[in-house]
Design a protein around this motif. Structure first.
Motif, short mmCIF file in Angstrom:
data_model
loop_
_atom_site.label_atom_id
_atom_site.label_comp_id
_atom_site.label_asym_id
_atom_site.label_seq_id
_atom_site.Cartn_x
_atom_site.Cartn_y
_atom_site.Cartn_z
N MET A 257 0.81 -1.17 0.00
CA MET A 257 0.00 0.00 0.00
C MET A 257 0.87 1.27 0.00
O MET A 257 0.55 2.21 -0.70
CB MET A 257 -0.87 -0.06 1.25
CG MET A 257 -2.14 0.67 1.21
SD MET A 257 -3.21 0.08 -0.06
CE MET A 257 -4.57 1.03 0.33
N LEU A 258 1.94 1.24 0.73
CA LEU A 258 2.83 2.38 0.83
C LEU A 258 3.46 2.70 -0.52
O LEU A 258 3.57 3.87 -0.90
CB LEU A 258 3.91 2.10 1.89
CG LEU A 258 4.85 3.25 2.20
CD1 LEU A 258 4.08 4.43 2.75
CD2 LEU A 258 5.90 2.80 3.17
N MET A 259 3.84 1.69 -1.24
CA MET A 259 4.48 1.88 -2.54
C MET A 259 3.47 2.45 -3.54
O MET A 259 3.83 3.30 -4.36
CB MET A 259 5.03 0.56 -3.04
CG MET A 259 5.84 0.69 -4.28
SD MET A 259 6.95 -0.68 -4.32
CE MET A 259 7.72 -0.41 -5.84
N GLN A 260 2.24 2.02 -3.48
CA GLN A 260 1.18 2.52 -4.37
C GLN A 260 0.95 4.01 -4.15
O GLN A 260 0.81 4.77 -5.11
CB GLN A 260 -0.11 1.73 -4.14
CG GLN A 260 -1.26 2.16 -5.03
CD GLN A 260 -1.00 1.85 -6.49
OE1 GLN A 260 -0.22 0.97 -6.82
NE2 GLN A 260 -1.63 2.60 -7.37
N GLU A 261 0.92 4.46 -2.89
CA GLU A 261 0.73 5.88 -2.58
C GLU A 261 1.91 6.71 -3.09
O GLU A 261 1.73 7.83 -3.58
CB GLU A 261 0.57 6.07 -1.07
CG GLU A 261 -0.76 5.57 -0.53
CD GLU A 261 -0.85 5.73 0.98
OE1 GLU A 261 -0.03 6.46 1.57
OE2 GLU A 261 -1.74 5.10 1.56
N GLU A 262 3.10 6.15 -2.96
CA GLU A 262 4.30 6.85 -3.42
C GLU A 262 4.26 7.05 -4.94
O GLU A 262 4.58 8.13 -5.46
CB GLU A 262 5.55 6.06 -3.02
CG GLU A 262 6.84 6.78 -3.31
CD GLU A 262 8.04 5.98 -2.83
OE1 GLU A 262 9.08 6.09 -3.50
OE2 GLU A 262 7.94 5.26 -1.82
#
Length: 153
Positions: A1-6
């Protein structure tokens, strides 16, 4: 999820910076256009040429030189205006230009006159073609006779 937001944040940042770049580029293009309109270059009216308050000088040219001269004046960045004096027979053409452009005008006319002389020295292709046609016509050719044989049927 963190990578998607980035990735989403980077995409949004890229879109914003691209739109800023486009607006800046468009603004610069409009400003360059407006600068060009306020300072015309090349062929223009005498009124505009005199209105620039740079001092105006003139020279006489033949009618045949008008079209060719414009190309060389543009090459040298000369601001000029052409007028026709209809009171004379044949009409007299005058080229008005800024006094500060006199050296550039001299260079442009030298280059133009050299090109005119070069064209005059070139043999005409049409004249060569007519000469060849005459030479071929003068050659003794084969005379063809059409004989019609009548046979008894």
């Amino acid at each position: 999820m963190l990578m998607q937001e980035e990735i989403e944040n980077k995409t949004i940042n890229l879109a914003i910076s691209t739109s800023k770049l486009t607006v800046q580029t468009l603004f610069k293009a409009v400003m360059a256009y407006l600068r060009g309109r306020s300072n015309p270059r090349g062929k223009q009216s005498i009124k505009k040429l005199v209105g620039q308050n740079k001092g105006v000088t003139n020279i006489d040219i033949e009618k045949t030189a008008i079209r060719g001269f414009g190309r060389y004046a543009k090459k040298y960045g000369i601001d000029f205006a052409i007028t026709k004096d209809k009171s004379l027979v044949p009409p007299k053409y005058m080229v008005f230009f800024k006094a500060q452009d006199s050296d550039a005008l001299t260079a442009a006319f030298q280059e133009y006159s050299a090109s005119v002389l070069k064209k005059k020295k070139k043999p005409s292709v049409l004249a060569q073609l007519h000469n060849l046609i005459q030479q071929v016509a003068e050659l003794p050719g084969k005379v063809r006779e059409k004989k019609q044989e009548h046979g008894d049927r």
